[in-house]
Every structure is written in C-alpha cells, then in structure tokens.
Enzyme design. Structure first.
Site, PDB file in Angstrom:
ATOM      1  N   SER A   1      -6.709   3.323  13.614  1.00 15.90           N
ATOM      2  CA  SER A   1      -5.921   2.981  14.796  1.00 15.90           C
ATOM      3  C   SER A   1      -6.144   3.971  15.938  1.00 15.90           C
ATOM      4  O   SER A   1      -6.021   3.621  17.106  1.00 15.90           O
ATOM      5  CB  SER A   1      -4.426   2.954  14.436  1.00 15.90           C
ATOM      6  OG  SER A   1      -4.164   1.997  13.453  1.00 15.90           O
TER       7      SER A   1
ATOM      8  N   ASP B   1       0.822  -1.207   0.000  1.00 13.84           N
ATOM      9  CA  ASP B   1       0.000   0.000   0.000  1.00 13.84           C
ATOM     10  C   ASP B   1       0.859   1.261   0.000  1.00 13.84           C
ATOM     11  O   ASP B   1       0.507   2.264  -0.631  1.00 13.84           O
ATOM     12  CB  ASP B   1      -0.926   0.011   1.230  1.00 13.84           C
ATOM     13  CG  ASP B   1      -2.124  -0.906   1.052  1.00 13.84           C
ATOM     14  OD1 ASP B   1      -2.348  -1.382  -0.074  1.00 13.84           O
ATOM     15  OD2 ASP B   1      -2.831  -1.150   2.048  1.00 13.84           O
TER      16      ASP B   1
ATOM     17  N   GLN C   1       4.373   9.402   4.681  1.00 17.96           N
ATOM     18  CA  GLN C   1       5.574   9.246   3.858  1.00 17.96           C
ATOM     19  C   GLN C   1       6.352  10.540   3.658  1.00 17.96           C
ATOM     20  O   GLN C   1       7.574  10.516   3.569  1.00 17.96           O
ATOM     21  CB  GLN C   1       5.177   8.675   2.497  1.00 17.96           C
ATOM     22  CG  GLN C   1       4.605   7.262   2.584  1.00 17.96           C
ATOM     23  CD  GLN C   1       4.190   6.731   1.231  1.00 17.96           C
ATOM     24  OE1 GLN C   1       3.807   7.477   0.332  1.00 17.96           O
ATOM     25  NE2 GLN C   1       4.249   5.417   1.083  1.00 17.96           N
TER      26      GLN C   1
END
EC number: 2.7.1.23
Length: 282
Positions: free
Chosen positions: A182, A62, A236
């Site tokens: 999460s 992913d 990222q």
C-alpha cells in the site's frame, strides 16, 4: 490419532458457528482436538498446553493467522488457515470448500510453505526494553499527529538514509503484499528470504523502497519533537517509542509453516486476491 489445537476468532460469528461442525468432522475423521482457544486469549495461553500437538487450525482471516503464527513459531507447529475474513492471502481454505479440502488434509495430501520471520528489539540507551516477533512487518509511525518524523536507518552499520516521512516499514517477503504494498513497496515472492524497507509518505522525491539481504541487521532511530511515535508488529501489537529510541530488526531463527493443499502458485493467488471491485486484476 493426530492431535491438534483449534484457534477461533470469536469476534466473527461465522467462525464460532463453523467451529462446532468442524470439531465434529475432525473427531469423526480420527483427529483429536486437544484444545480450542479464542484468539483474543492468545497472550495468556501457556505454550505447555501445546505439548504433543501436531497441527494448528485457525478460523478467521489473515489477522487471526498472524496472531497464531507469532505464538506458535517457537514450537514449529504447522498451521492450517480457514478463511472467515476478507482477502485471505495467508489462509488456505475458503468456507465454500471447507470439508472437501479437509479431506486432502486428512489423507496427508498437503505440503508445508515455510515463511521467514523477523525479530525487532527496542533499545533505549544501553538497555533493551522489549523484543517482538513478526511474520509480516515491523512499522515505525508518527502516531496521530499530522507532522513528519525523521527516521535514520542503517544496514550493518552502513548509513542508508534519514527519511522525513510518516514512518518506515520493514517487511518480510510475506508482508510485501500487506502494508508495504500500500505504501508503494515491491511485491516479492514469499519463498525468498530478504528484508524490504519502505518509507511511508516520504517528503522527498528520491526515497524508494530498498531490498537488503536476509543477513543484514537494520537499525532505525527516530527523531521527533512529539512523543507519540509507535512501533507496531504485524499491525497488531504496539509499543510506544520515545525520541532517540533505537529499533533493531533482523531475520529470526523461527519460521512459520503454513499447510498448503491447493496446487496454486503465488502468482495465481495475486491475480485472485488483488482485484479491483469490477473484477479486473491489477
């Protein structure tokens, strides 16, 4: 002959290994691999190299697909993801099904899954310092210090709240199954268009995720004593924020188009991917 670009996560030995047999298969099936790139080199790739490219294939997980999506979104090039990672929420093909599923791709038996993206702008005073494009999320976090920061959020200039927390996630529906999940955020069907605000470890009993319209413009201002506040894009890209910087987030005009071959629903994917180690679904 259809032209495509191949993106390979060269940090994964299996992706490099598979790439040669994949290119061989594609060329035998009347595809032209116009260029191949290491995902690690994405920032240096000129978009002009994508002229006449009809599809992109990425070999990785992913994270690889997220990187490719941000790069190619302005060109509206559909992406086929081959999973050489772990969970694989965004990628379509598993290695065990690789060449069988590619036969469907070859014959045009696929559809495009259109995914909303968001843009973030960092403003310091009256100056916009930088802008970013994201498929999953934009996150403001406290950095390495074990101290809370205060995050003031508004929507269309209407005050939402000031969160004493470790950070704040602004997510797309696609990103609802990533960091936002999460942190206790809701799971949202990716065919919807909206924004999700989820505080990270809020030091209060009342703060919960908030869902707002795709047309809302979110403004976030950070108050902290230290100067290690970070803005991250899809987990990222990073940008160091200073106290009182403002981050503006809104829906992008760009979309990510994912090539889908399997006739499975989002809920099928949830049951398949969100499993406990003993195999039981949540």
């Amino acid at each position: 002959m259809k032209q495509l670009s191949l993106f390979i996560n060269t940090s994964k030995p299996k992706a490099v290994e598979i790439s040669e047999s994949l290119i061989d298969w594609l060329e035998k099936k009347d595809f032209k691999v116009k260029n191949r790139f290491a995902v690690e080199e994405l920032k240096d790739i000129e978009l002009d190299l994508m002229n006449s490219v009809e599809f992109a294939i990425c070999l990785g997980g992913d994270g690889t697909l997220l990187s490719v999506a941000r790069k190619l979104a302005p060109l509206n090039i559909p992406i086929l993801g081959i999973n050489v990672g772990h969970v694989g929420f965004l990628t379509e093909i598993e290695l065990k099904d690789l060449f069988r599923d590619l036969e469907f791709f070859k014959t045009g038996k696929f559809f495009l899954d259109k995914r909303m993206m968001i843009e973030a702008f960092v403003k310091r005073g009256d100056k916009v310092l930088s802008s970013f494009l994201a498929l999953n999320d934009v996150v403001i976090t406290k950095g390495p210090f074990a101290r809370l920061i205060r995050i003031k959020a508004t929507s269309n200039n209407s005050y939402i709240d000031t969160y004493p927390a470790d950070g704040l996630i602004i997510s797309t529906p696609t990103g609802s199954t990533a960091y936002s999940l999460s942190a206790g955020g809701p799971i949202v069907s990716p065919n919807m268009e909206l924004l999700i605000l989820t505080p990270i470890c809020p030091h209060t009993l009342q703060n919960r995720s908030i869902v707002v319209s795709k047309d809302d413009i979110i403004k976030v201002q950070v108050f902290a004593e230290h100067q290690e506040i970070m803005l991250t894009i899809d987990g990222q890209e990073g940008f160091k924020l200073m106290p009182f910087d403002e981050v503006i987030i809104k829906k992008s005009e760009n979309y990510t188009n994912l090539i889908r071959i399997k006739n499975r629903s989002f809920f099928d994917l949830l049951r398949l991917k969100l499993k406990e180690p003993n195999g039981k679904s949540y």
